[in-house]
Design a protein around this motif. Sequence first.
Motif, mmCIF file in Angstrom:
data_model
loop_
_atom_site.group_PDB
_atom_site.id
_atom_site.type_symbol
_atom_site.label_atom_id
_atom_site.label_comp_id
_atom_site.label_asym_id
_atom_site.label_seq_id
_atom_site.Cartn_x
_atom_site.Cartn_y
_atom_site.Cartn_z
ATOM 1 N N GLN A 137 0.827 -1.212 0.000
ATOM 2 C CA GLN A 137 0.000 0.000 0.000
ATOM 3 C C GLN A 137 0.856 1.254 0.000
ATOM 4 N N PHE A 158 -3.730 -7.009 -3.828
ATOM 5 C CA PHE A 158 -2.681 -6.074 -4.183
ATOM 6 C C PHE A 158 -1.654 -6.714 -5.115
ATOM 7 N N THR A 216 0.104 -8.195 -8.654
ATOM 8 C CA THR A 216 0.369 -7.710 -10.008
ATOM 9 C C THR A 216 0.324 -8.901 -10.966
ATOM 10 N N LEU A 242 -8.879 -3.010 -1.102
ATOM 11 C CA LEU A 242 -8.257 -2.303 -2.214
ATOM 12 C C LEU A 242 -9.267 -1.483 -3.003
ATOM 13 N N ASN A 282 -1.971 -1.816 -9.831
ATOM 14 C CA ASN A 282 -1.207 -2.115 -8.613
ATOM 15 C C ASN A 282 0.294 -1.987 -8.869
#
Length: 565
Positions: free
Chosen positions: A134, A174, A176, A217, A510
């Motif tokens: 984050q 979160f 990728t 998120l 992200n």
Amino acid sequence: MSLTLGTSFSDAPTTKSPIRSGKKEMGRSSANFHPNVWGDRFVMMPSKEMETDASTKQRAEMLKQEVKKMLHDVSGSLQELNLINEIQRLGVAYHFEAEISNALERIYNREKNENGINDCDLHAVALRFRLLRQHGYNVSSDVFKKFKDENGEFEARFRNDVRGLLSLYEAAYFGTQEDGHLDEAIAFTTKHLKSLLPHLSSPLSDLVKLALDLPLLKRIERLQSKHFISIYQQDEDRNNVLLEFAKIDFNILQALHRKELNEITRWWNESDLPRKLPFIRDRLVECYIWMLELYYEPQYSQSRRMTTILLILTSSMDDIYDVYGKLEELERYTVAVERWEREALDQLPDYMRVHLGVLLTVVENFEDELGKEGKSFHLAYVKKAFAELTKAYIKEARWANAEHVPALEEYVDNAVVSSAYPLITTMSLLGMGKVATKEAFEWTISLPNAVRQCSMICRLVNDIMSNQSEQERVHVASAVQCCMKEFSTTYEEACKILQEKIARAWKDLNKECLHPIPVSLELIRRPLNLARAIEFYYQCRDGYSDSAFEIKDYITMLLVEPAVV
């Protein structure tokens, strides 16, 4: 700005034909938008509901210092992580940015060199991973491989670890494109959290319900904080000082937000646009909430005012192109916006002249206001972004008029601009202070990948949720129709393909939020927050156009109902 995931396809048609039957004349149609649901609620608000007394502010400052001391005194990485998590979820982290940043930097460096937390504790590992990501740290998702068995599946012993499952669930979003195994984590945690939910009691059950409804998120921060305050106060292990501070701070901010909305609503009423342009969506309060997700902190009051006003004018422009304007008129309007001169108004019909005249006046006033701070150059980028938006709008209008269904890639290339998110990202810098440099504006106007991905999420989420209502009138073929035609799919299959594209876009977004990034993390969060706003407004329906249901309840929670101290 035809401004989602949670989509149900149970009632979707199965036809393979994306083409409307029967030629319809473009323009002068009605989308039957419902009236403003708020009336004069925020205009007639008593002044005491927009102010905070001195004793409350004094109490808040005392509690703030106590929380700051806690951050300095907390010992152990897990204790720090839990405290930071609570501070963030309660919505008061903006008071402690330096302390949180320093703590996470220590935790990140500590974990690189030694085991600062129990690496067998799923909750601890997942919470650390999420908080660091984050805040832009590109930590590896390989830390979760230790929780898998020899078959590469998550170990059965975690199936009843509610706290660990919940932390892993939130962390996995979160991921990728390089974190494929986090998709497995989402499936694993979702399955077992759903099975455990009937056996849980409050407040844990409430927290699980909240997560399964929409992961952290994708939640807008203020609404998430309001929910978490009510959940946290039921926790026997709660920190009462932190809880009281969060409640008071929420109410202080709510009073400020009410005052801002009161002032903006007065401007909107004085503009008289809802009466002069009765075909537009009268959604000023909804626009304000949209911008409140971009930045809710008190230092961005000027930014919220400016962006809300520009957003409602953008929404009205969208309705001109989408609903009311005839193609020949829209061609002239596009040229007029590109020229950005008052002389161009003479070439427009009355309703367009009214709208563009207000837009020109607003931008001129903002130029004067920011010029006093040496920042009038901000508006040059906003004008350019408006021109790019109208070019995208007119292309869609031409497609709609010709009943042309473009290839999906061609549609998406134009749609990321017609989503209006590149414009909104650019205008979000207005009044943002030191971060709003020429380099920052150049970055937003260049349509960087972060802006492109959030814009794609916006457009595709919107197209899935609002497709059927929009196609009842002359309207550009949506991504659903383009997908159906190009790949010869059913409606449901097309939506599934688009949902997969949305999931990939989230992963790419992200990635753009992880170091190294070309701009400040403060700036990169604007596209992220815009993507969250889409999830908020389109989770159940087109909640912007049809705002009399869930969205009205949520706005009530944010702007009408205070936190009970």
